[in-house]
Scaffold this motif. Sequence first.
Motif, mmCIF file in Angstrom:
data_model
loop_
_atom_site.group_PDB
_atom_site.id
_atom_site.type_symbol
_atom_site.label_atom_id
_atom_site.label_comp_id
_atom_site.label_asym_id
_atom_site.label_seq_id
_atom_site.Cartn_x
_atom_site.Cartn_y
_atom_site.Cartn_z
ATOM 1 N N ILE A 200 10.073 13.187 5.797
ATOM 2 C CA ILE A 200 9.117 12.658 5.073
ATOM 3 C C ILE A 200 9.514 11.350 4.653
ATOM 4 C CG2 ILE A 200 8.262 12.946 2.600
ATOM 5 C CD1 ILE A 200 9.922 15.402 2.090
ATOM 6 N N HIS A 201 8.333 10.490 4.559
ATOM 7 C CA HIS A 201 8.655 9.149 4.393
ATOM 8 C C HIS A 201 7.640 8.674 3.343
ATOM 9 C CE1 HIS A 201 9.370 4.856 5.163
ATOM 10 N NE2 HIS A 201 7.897 4.611 4.618
ATOM 11 N N ILE A 202 7.996 8.433 2.193
ATOM 12 C CA ILE A 202 7.104 7.948 1.204
ATOM 13 C C ILE A 202 7.212 6.608 0.422
ATOM 14 C CG2 ILE A 202 6.385 8.520 -1.373
ATOM 15 C CD1 ILE A 202 7.405 11.586 -0.532
ATOM 16 N N LYS A 203 6.201 5.917 0.445
ATOM 17 C CA LYS A 203 6.285 4.403 -0.100
ATOM 18 C C LYS A 203 5.478 4.499 -1.386
ATOM 19 C CE LYS A 203 5.253 -0.043 1.946
ATOM 20 N NZ LYS A 203 4.565 -0.458 3.002
ATOM 21 N N GLY A 204 5.893 3.929 -2.351
ATOM 22 C CA GLY A 204 5.239 3.827 -3.532
ATOM 23 C C GLY A 204 5.738 4.448 -4.889
ATOM 24 N N HIS A 205 5.510 4.091 -5.817
ATOM 25 C CA HIS A 205 6.141 4.581 -7.115
ATOM 26 C C HIS A 205 5.422 5.848 -7.282
ATOM 27 C CE1 HIS A 205 8.192 4.733 -10.991
ATOM 28 N NE2 HIS A 205 6.958 5.229 -11.589
ATOM 29 N N ILE A 206 6.163 7.036 -7.400
ATOM 30 C CA ILE A 206 5.766 8.358 -7.663
ATOM 31 C C ILE A 206 5.893 8.752 -9.058
ATOM 32 C CG2 ILE A 206 5.717 10.631 -6.843
ATOM 33 C CD1 ILE A 206 7.530 9.580 -4.431
ATOM 34 N N MET B 6 0.855 -1.482 -0.091
ATOM 35 C CA MET B 6 -0.077 0.010 0.259
ATOM 36 C C MET B 6 0.785 1.192 -0.041
ATOM 37 S SD MET B 6 -3.432 -0.042 0.414
ATOM 38 C CE MET B 6 -4.587 0.794 1.423
ATOM 39 N N PRO B 7 0.618 2.127 -1.083
ATOM 40 C CA PRO B 7 1.517 3.630 -0.762
ATOM 41 C C PRO B 7 0.865 4.356 0.388
ATOM 42 C CG PRO B 7 -0.299 3.426 -2.691
ATOM 43 C CD PRO B 7 -0.164 1.993 -2.133
ATOM 44 N N ASP C 144 2.131 3.765 -14.741
ATOM 45 C CA ASP C 144 1.293 3.045 -13.613
ATOM 46 C C ASP C 144 1.685 3.612 -12.377
ATOM 47 O OD1 ASP C 144 -0.916 2.079 -12.922
ATOM 48 O OD2 ASP C 144 -0.420 -0.157 -13.396
ATOM 49 N N HIS D 92 7.250 -2.343 -8.543
ATOM 50 C CA HIS D 92 7.672 -2.701 -7.128
ATOM 51 C C HIS D 92 7.615 -1.216 -6.307
ATOM 52 C CE1 HIS D 92 11.427 -0.288 -7.998
ATOM 53 N NE2 HIS D 92 11.152 -0.797 -9.092
ATOM 54 N N GLU D 93 7.610 -1.386 -4.752
ATOM 55 C CA GLU D 93 7.366 -0.433 -3.891
ATOM 56 C C GLU D 93 8.646 0.384 -3.304
ATOM 57 O OE1 GLU D 93 4.442 -0.782 -0.919
ATOM 58 O OE2 GLU D 93 2.931 -1.121 -2.600
ATOM 59 N N PRO D 94 9.002 1.381 -4.029
ATOM 60 C CA PRO D 94 10.325 1.896 -3.599
ATOM 61 C C PRO D 94 9.867 2.948 -2.140
ATOM 62 C CG PRO D 94 9.585 3.073 -5.637
ATOM 63 C CD PRO D 94 8.690 2.062 -5.387
ATOM 64 N N THR D 95 10.657 3.219 -1.295
ATOM 65 C CA THR D 95 10.416 3.931 -0.297
ATOM 66 C C THR D 95 11.422 5.077 -0.351
ATOM 67 O OG1 THR D 95 11.619 2.583 1.011
ATOM 68 C CG2 THR D 95 9.296 2.465 1.375
ATOM 69 N N LEU D 96 11.095 6.187 0.135
ATOM 70 C CA LEU D 96 11.670 7.363 0.089
ATOM 71 C C LEU D 96 11.847 7.949 1.438
ATOM 72 C CD1 LEU D 96 13.401 9.016 -2.125
ATOM 73 C CD2 LEU D 96 11.114 10.591 -2.161
ATOM 74 N N ASP D 97 12.834 8.051 1.975
ATOM 75 C CA ASP D 97 12.812 8.656 3.286
ATOM 76 C C ASP D 97 13.654 9.871 3.429
ATOM 77 O OD1 ASP D 97 11.682 7.856 5.970
ATOM 78 O OD2 ASP D 97 12.510 5.815 5.381
ATOM 79 N N LEU D 98 13.045 11.042 3.734
ATOM 80 C CA LEU D 98 13.863 12.115 3.486
ATOM 81 C C LEU D 98 13.758 12.908 4.889
ATOM 82 C CD1 LEU D 98 13.020 13.582 0.093
ATOM 83 C CD2 LEU D 98 15.076 12.387 0.695
ATOM 84 N N MET E 50 7.036 16.246 -2.081
ATOM 85 C CA MET E 50 6.423 14.985 -1.815
ATOM 86 C C MET E 50 7.293 14.234 -3.094
ATOM 87 S SD MET E 50 2.689 15.203 -0.600
ATOM 88 C CE MET E 50 1.911 16.340 -1.500
ATOM 89 N N GLN F 202 1.677 4.728 -8.381
ATOM 90 C CA GLN F 202 1.119 4.377 -7.358
ATOM 91 C C GLN F 202 0.638 5.711 -6.676
ATOM 92 O OE1 GLN F 202 4.390 1.508 -5.615
ATOM 93 N NE2 GLN F 202 2.668 0.322 -5.545
#
Lengths: 255, 282
Positions: A89-95, A1-2, A170, B10-16, A78, A172
Amino acid sequence: MPNITIKNLYISFPLYHENMRNLRKVTNLFLSGRLNEDEHRKIYVQGLRNISFIINGGERVGLIGENGAGKTTLLRTMSGIYEPVIGNIHIKGHISSLLDPSSGMNPELTGRENIHLKCYINNVPHKQIKEVEEKVIEFSELGSYIDFPLKTYSSGMNLRLGFGLATIIDPQILLMDEWFMTGDEGFIIKASHRLENIVKKSQILIISTHSPDILIKWCNRILWLDQGFLKMDGTPQEILPLYLNKPYDEITGIS
Amino acid sequence: MSDKNPIVNHEPTLDLGPVKFSQNMKLALKDIANGFAKWRLNCHLGWLDIKLRYRGSILGPFWITIIMGSKIATIGFLYAYLLHINIHDYLPYVSISIILWNFINSLIMDSCSIFSNSEKLILSTRLPYSVYAWRTIISNFLILLHNLVVIIIVFCILKIVPYTFYLLIPSSVLWVLDSLAICLLIGILGTRFKDVPPIVSSIMQALFFITPIIWKINLIHFDKNYMLLNPLYPLFEIVRSPILGDHLSPLIWIAATGYSLILWITVIFVFSKTRFRIPYWI
C-alpha cells in the motif's frame, strides 16, 4: 496531490482462538474458499484477496459489496491499521477515517472532552484546540449537551459530533463507512455541503455504502468487492446496473 | 498566523508492505520513538483513565490513598509484631515496598489488556502501539503519586528524613524504561495468548512472597547474593536503599541494569516480530 496505490493486496486474519473441530462454524468459510491453511498449519480467513487499484486526487469512490465482502477491512487497511503481509500500500496525504460513529471516542467522556482527545490524537497544536472545539460545537449543534457524557447522546447527536470531528481536521483523504447518512434531513444537507467542500479541493473521498442514492450523487468511481476479491472497478453507470440488476435509468429514476 | 489555515496540512506518506526483519525492527523502534513524542496524548489518556474511574465519587482518587494507608498500617503493625522488628525501622521500609509493589503489580496486570482495552481506538486510528503502553504507565504512575502521600505521612509521624534523593534519579529512569518494556511485552503476549493473564497473575502472586517486600533481606540465612536471581529484588533495592540510607552494593546495580538489558532485547525482538500483527489479534 493525495494518492492511494494498492498492489496485490491480501489481508488474512489468523484464527487462533476458534475451536476448529466445530466444523459447522467453518463450513461456510470453507465452501467459499476463504479458509486457508499455511505451511505452519495455521488457519486463516482471507479478508481481502489480490486487490490492486490506484485512486488519484479528485476521485470519489464508492465501495459496494455484500455484508462481509471486505469493505470495512479495506477501509481499515487504507487507514494504515491493518498492515499487509502480502502486497503493498502506498498512501500520500492526510487521512481521516470515520469507520463508525463513535470511532476513537469514549462514551464516558463529555463531548468537549472527546473533542480534546481527538485533537491530541491528531497532534493539533495546543493553541488551535480552542478553535477546533468551537468549530465542532458549532457544526454539531449540540448546545449544552457538549458538556454531557457521550453515553447520554442520541445516535443522531453522536453522528453529528463524529462527523464534525472527522471533517474539521481538513483531511486530504476521507474514508467513511456507510453509517453517516443515517442522520436527519438537516444533518444530511450540512454534511453534504461539507463533503462538497472536501471534494472541491480535489481530495479523495471513499464511501462504503449500500445506498444507490449516495453512489449516484457522490461517486464518480465504484469498486465492487465480492468475497474479498475486487470484482469490478468502473463508473457508476457501468457497475450499478449489474450490481442492482436494473437499468441505470431506473436506478436514477428511483432516487 | 491567523489568516493561515489553522490545521496543519502537509502531505504525509504511508508505505506499507511485507518487509524484512531488520526493517521491522526499525519500524518497531520508530513506533517507540513516535509513542514517546506523543507524550501529550499519552498523559491525557492516562489521566482520563483515572478521572473516569473516580468520576462521581466524593473523595475521588483519594480513595486510593486511604486504601493504601489502611493496608500499610495493617501490614506494618502486624508484621512488626510477628517478626519482632522495631516499628520505627519496619514501617518506612514496608510502606515504600508495598507502594512500589502495588505499582508494578497493577502495571503488569493491566498490561495484559492494554491492546484489547483500546480496541476501538486501535481499529479506528493509526497510532504508535507504544502509546497504549504509556497510557497504562501514566495512569499507574498517577496512582503511585496518590500513594506517595502515605509514605510522606509515615515519614512525618516517625520523624524520619530520607537519606538522599539524587540517587533516586537513575533508579527512576530504570523504572520507567523497565515499565515500558514489560508493558509492551506482556501486552503483546496477553493479546496473542489468552492464557497469559492467569499465568502472569500466578507468577506475580509467587513473586510477592519470594521478593523481600514485607520481609527484610537480613532474615534469610544463606548467601544473600542468591537473592539477585530474583529480578525484582535489585529493582526494589535501588529505590529503597537511597531513601532509607541502607548500604547498596554495586552488585545490585549491575543486576538491575543487566535484567533491564535482557528485558529490552527481548522486547525489541518480540515487538519487531509482532507489532504489525496486533490489530489482527484484538
